[in-house]
Design a protein around this motif. Sequence first.
Motif, PDB file in Angstrom:
ATOM      1  N   GLN A  18       0.831  -1.199   0.000  1.00 13.21           N
ATOM      2  CA  GLN A  18       0.000   0.000   0.000  1.00 13.21           C
ATOM      3  C   GLN A  18       0.872   1.258   0.000  1.00 13.21           C
ATOM      4  N   ARG A  19       1.950   1.243   0.775  1.00 14.54           N
ATOM      5  CA  ARG A  19       2.844   2.403   0.795  1.00 14.54           C
ATOM      6  C   ARG A  19       3.595   2.547  -0.525  1.00 14.54           C
ATOM      7  N   VAL A  20       3.930   1.428  -1.163  1.00 12.92           N
ATOM      8  CA  VAL A  20       4.532   1.475  -2.496  1.00 12.92           C
ATOM      9  C   VAL A  20       3.571   2.164  -3.473  1.00 12.92           C
ATOM     10  N   ALA A  21       2.291   1.806  -3.400  1.00 11.79           N
ATOM     11  CA  ALA A  21       1.301   2.409  -4.291  1.00 11.79           C
ATOM     12  C   ALA A  21       1.157   3.903  -4.035  1.00 11.79           C
ATOM     13  N   VAL A  22       1.224   4.312  -2.768  1.00 12.76           N
ATOM     14  CA  VAL A  22       1.172   5.747  -2.452  1.00 12.76           C
ATOM     15  C   VAL A  22       2.390   6.454  -3.032  1.00 12.76           C
ATOM     16  N   ALA A  23       3.576   5.858  -2.864  1.00 11.09           N
ATOM     17  CA  ALA A  23       4.791   6.464  -3.409  1.00 11.09           C
ATOM     18  C   ALA A  23       4.699   6.589  -4.927  1.00 11.09           C
ATOM     19  N   ARG A  24       4.210   5.537  -5.594  1.00 10.26           N
ATOM     20  CA  ARG A  24       4.054   5.581  -7.049  1.00 10.26           C
ATOM     21  C   ARG A  24       3.125   6.722  -7.461  1.00 10.26           C
ATOM     22  N   ALA A  25       2.060   6.919  -6.708  1.00 13.79           N
ATOM     23  CA  ALA A  25       1.103   7.976  -7.047  1.00 13.79           C
ATOM     24  C   ALA A  25       1.712   9.361  -6.918  1.00 13.79           C
ATOM     25  N   LEU A  26       2.672   9.525  -6.029  1.00 14.27           N
ATOM     26  CA  LEU A  26       3.220  10.858  -5.759  1.00 14.27           C
ATOM     27  C   LEU A  26       4.526  11.140  -6.476  1.00 14.27           C
ATOM     28  N   VAL A  27       5.113  10.150  -7.147  1.00 12.63           N
ATOM     29  CA  VAL A  27       6.465  10.311  -7.679  1.00 12.63           C
ATOM     30  C   VAL A  27       6.559  11.396  -8.745  1.00 12.63           C
TER      31      VAL A  27
END
Length: 219
Positions: free
Chosen positions: A140-149
């Motif tokens: 889930q945190r990976v997905a958040v990071a991907r969304a904000l990159v």
Amino acid sequence: MTGLEVGGVAHGYGVGARRVEVLHDVSLAVRPGELVALAGPSGSGKSTVCHLAAGIEHPERGTVTLDGRPTAELADWGEIAAVPQQHGLLAGLTVRDNVCLPAHRAGVDPTETFAWLAEALDLDAFVGRGVTDTSLGEQQRVAVARALVLSPRLAVLDEPTGHQDDDHVTQVVAALASAARAGTAVLVATHDSRVWEVADRVVRLDEGRIAPDPAPDPV
């Protein structure tokens, strides 16, 4: 300064006797630099609003636009990035490659932003690991990071703290607040009061309709 505009949206699924009306005349806005929390019980329509805001679906009636353009026409993750409940990560890639994929596709060097996100979201210890070899909370945190990159114009996140312990909830909320301060319009569907507490506004859905704000306590 326009941001996300949801105007008079009605939306449902199925036909005939199987028809389910999910949203009824829903209107809301999320301005650049604003974090808006979308609250409401399960089944109230929060995920459907997220799908429409992210451009995953077209509204049946009404409009959903980002800076005046229909969100369903915007496919660039630099414009709209999403974190669905199922995360949508690519199983054959590492954590680092999943986070950086939107930047690589856009021809952008993600090194600096990735380093900040990896630290902010506690990904450093496993960035080289296959994403399927991580826990649900880590994914889930990976997905958040991907969304904000890519520092998108709009980030839409559906229950992004649902698999996090208290410390990691704090990290996710801080990352979203930082993205909003940097100018991203952030819409978060969530049951988590810790997100509500940092949001600029909380919009409540009830049975597919925007619920009125509660009356203030009498003086």
